[in-house]
Enzyme design. Sequence first.
Site, PDB file in Angstrom:
ATOM      1  N   TYR A  33       7.247   2.410   3.905  1.00 25.69           N
ATOM      2  CA  TYR A  33       6.313   1.291   4.123  1.00 25.69           C
ATOM      3  C   TYR A  33       5.978   0.525   2.853  1.00 25.69           C
ATOM      4  O   TYR A  33       6.239   0.989   1.763  1.00 25.69           O
ATOM      5  CB  TYR A  33       5.085   1.701   4.915  1.00 25.69           C
ATOM      6  CG  TYR A  33       4.108   2.716   4.381  1.00 25.69           C
ATOM      7  CD1 TYR A  33       4.147   3.217   3.096  1.00 25.69           C
ATOM      8  CD2 TYR A  33       3.090   3.168   5.230  1.00 25.69           C
ATOM      9  CE1 TYR A  33       3.217   4.137   2.662  1.00 25.69           C
ATOM     10  CE2 TYR A  33       2.155   4.091   4.800  1.00 25.69           C
ATOM     11  CZ  TYR A  33       2.230   4.567   3.513  1.00 25.69           C
ATOM     12  OH  TYR A  33       1.307   5.469   3.091  1.00 25.69           O
ATOM     13  N   GLU A  34       5.435  -0.665   3.054  1.00 23.05           N
ATOM     14  CA  GLU A  34       5.253  -1.653   1.981  1.00 23.05           C
ATOM     15  C   GLU A  34       6.581  -1.904   1.261  1.00 23.05           C
ATOM     16  O   GLU A  34       6.642  -2.072   0.055  1.00 23.05           O
ATOM     17  CB  GLU A  34       4.130  -1.224   1.028  1.00 23.05           C
ATOM     18  CG  GLU A  34       2.785  -1.277   1.738  1.00 23.05           C
ATOM     19  CD  GLU A  34       1.615  -1.010   0.820  1.00 23.05           C
ATOM     20  OE1 GLU A  34       1.625  -1.507  -0.317  1.00 23.05           O
ATOM     21  OE2 GLU A  34       0.679  -0.321   1.258  1.00 23.05           O
ATOM     22  N   GLY A  35       7.639  -1.953   2.060  1.00 25.82           N
ATOM     23  CA  GLY A  35       8.983  -2.197   1.543  1.00 25.82           C
ATOM     24  C   GLY A  35       9.730  -0.892   1.334  1.00 25.82           C
ATOM     25  O   GLY A  35       9.250  -0.011   0.638  1.00 25.82           O
TER      26      GLY A  35
END
Lengths: 386, 261
Positions: free
Chosen positions: A363-365
């Site tokens: 998550y968050e890339g």
Amino acid sequence: MDYFLTDEQKMMIDLARKIAREKIKPVREHYDEKEEFPWPLVEEMAKADLCGVYIPQEYGGFGAGVMGLVLVIEELCKVDGGIALALAATALGTFPILIAANEEQKKKYLPEIAAGKKLAAFGLTEPEAGSDATAMRSHAKKEGDHYILNGTKCFITNAGEADVYTVFAKTNPDRGARGISCFILEKGMPGFEFGKKEKKMGIRASVTRELIFNNCKVPKENLIGKEGHGLIIAQGTLDASRPGVAAQALGIAAGALEEAVDYARTRVQYGQPIASFQGIQHMLADMATEVEAARCLIYQTAKMMDANPGKRTTKESAMSKLYASEVAVRVTTNAVQIFGGYGYIREYPVEKMMRDAKITTLYEGTSQIQKNEIALSLIKESAGKK
Amino acid sequence: MNVIVCIKQVPNTTNVQIDSTTGTLKREGVESIINPFDEYAIEEAVRIKERTNGKVTVLTMGPPQAESALREAIARGVDNAVLVSDRAFAGADTWATSYTIAQAIRTIAEYDLIICGKQATDGDTAQVGPGVAEMLDIPHVAYVKKIEEIKPNYMKVERMMEDGYDIIEMPLPALITVVKEINTPRLPSLRGMMNSKKAQILQLTAEKIKAEKDNIGLTGSPTQVMKVFSPPPRQGGMKIDGSPEEVAETLVSKLKGSQLV
């Protein structure tokens, strides 16, 4: 390693450690098993003033910056990587306000978030728009004093439990990346609903739901920044928040390392503690070195961000998250390996750490997206020299 | 409502070593903490302050390093701290300690209530709280598990008994000692910790509290410790084996033999 932290920073670590050991540790299995939202623990963090460590003092926070946030998240995550997320995901949802909101919006929302009375969440991802945020379908149409918001967000941490949401939607679909805007939504607005709760592999004390906008009327005062600036705000937010994810990964890894060393010292096979075997020693040495390297990278990035407010730190933030999250997966996997069969049993803490660690590479890339960001920064820097 | 909390810094271990020549506790090399029962006293005082807008003063008698216990109390919400410290206080028994603390309380302030933990985990006497109240000539109730009501000049408390509890009303000012059932102490807060770092701690000596020389320290202590020792571990009892009938028979005959039945 000595990071020459200030007395204030040491105090924050000390307090986060107390909460982690005294309040979270006894109940972490319960929340993982039951997949409940840990409200009693959020209240503990609020009472201890931890919810607002990164929020400036003029808005009721402690003003300790990204470094303060990173130190607290790391310490909490040494014991549980999921429960601390109520705080970390609130920071993610709050950064758009800190970065781009006007004074009125800041005064309205930040003090309650700093006091831990309200949690926040960040709504960017959609079923068809993950890494490619510009593919989002949510749109906001201006009608008089309001925007009418329609669409669906998915995988939103803290959704349903948070009161404040920073949400991204297209205000001008023809302009692509420059047609996205950022809004503050509040739980309870007509037309703002929550979808199904996801069942996850790890971080099960954290809640992940859909946000559903069904002709949701959002007052125009709730637009953050200008129309079309949404994607820039989102990118700035991720720069600020990725060290937080990295700190989560670091905490989980450090917690697993501690468990592995303790276990290796006490587990006896062939008449001696397994810590006396070089095979185990070398594993522990690699784990410890990687954990320390991740810590150095994260702390330096956080300090750099706090020293240069407003300056983009895309490359360093991405490096911190990439490295720390991959380290967390390796270290927790090896912790399970050192525990042997016991490591696979839920009664022991390391299998949960391994499950919790994986999300940090996603998550968050994803790690791959972090590499894209880092490479793009390198290319830009090189091109800028000529 | 102004509350004074009396605390003691104790070694962080339940297995305290005793100096065989002096009969006192060995404190060297052991981490010091706030007496766990006093944490409930601090929490209760802070709760009363939050309800009634008063001030909480924490007081301890001890060596200079007891200051750290006072600072921790401030981090948990206490407003003022007083360290009663003087070489002349050394070796005090519960009587001399009660006298000294009572003198310090007379010196510092007006108060509505004094709260102490029920006992300290090192000495385990449970005498100093009530002793202070006697010296100050105010009413006291020990083993309080709940404050039902508190208002100017009046309080109603529940006193823990072995079989239930008593409800007691009394006028203020007064002193209570509290048991762990009364609350769950909070952790410190960041702001509290910042305050505790900066806080000024009032230092009181024997002279400042106008203590009579013959009433303090070892010389002022009517109790003389003859010997201190750890009791020997309990020896295993007798085990009777066999079928239920045989066991019963053996048991009854043994009891009869000892003229117990």
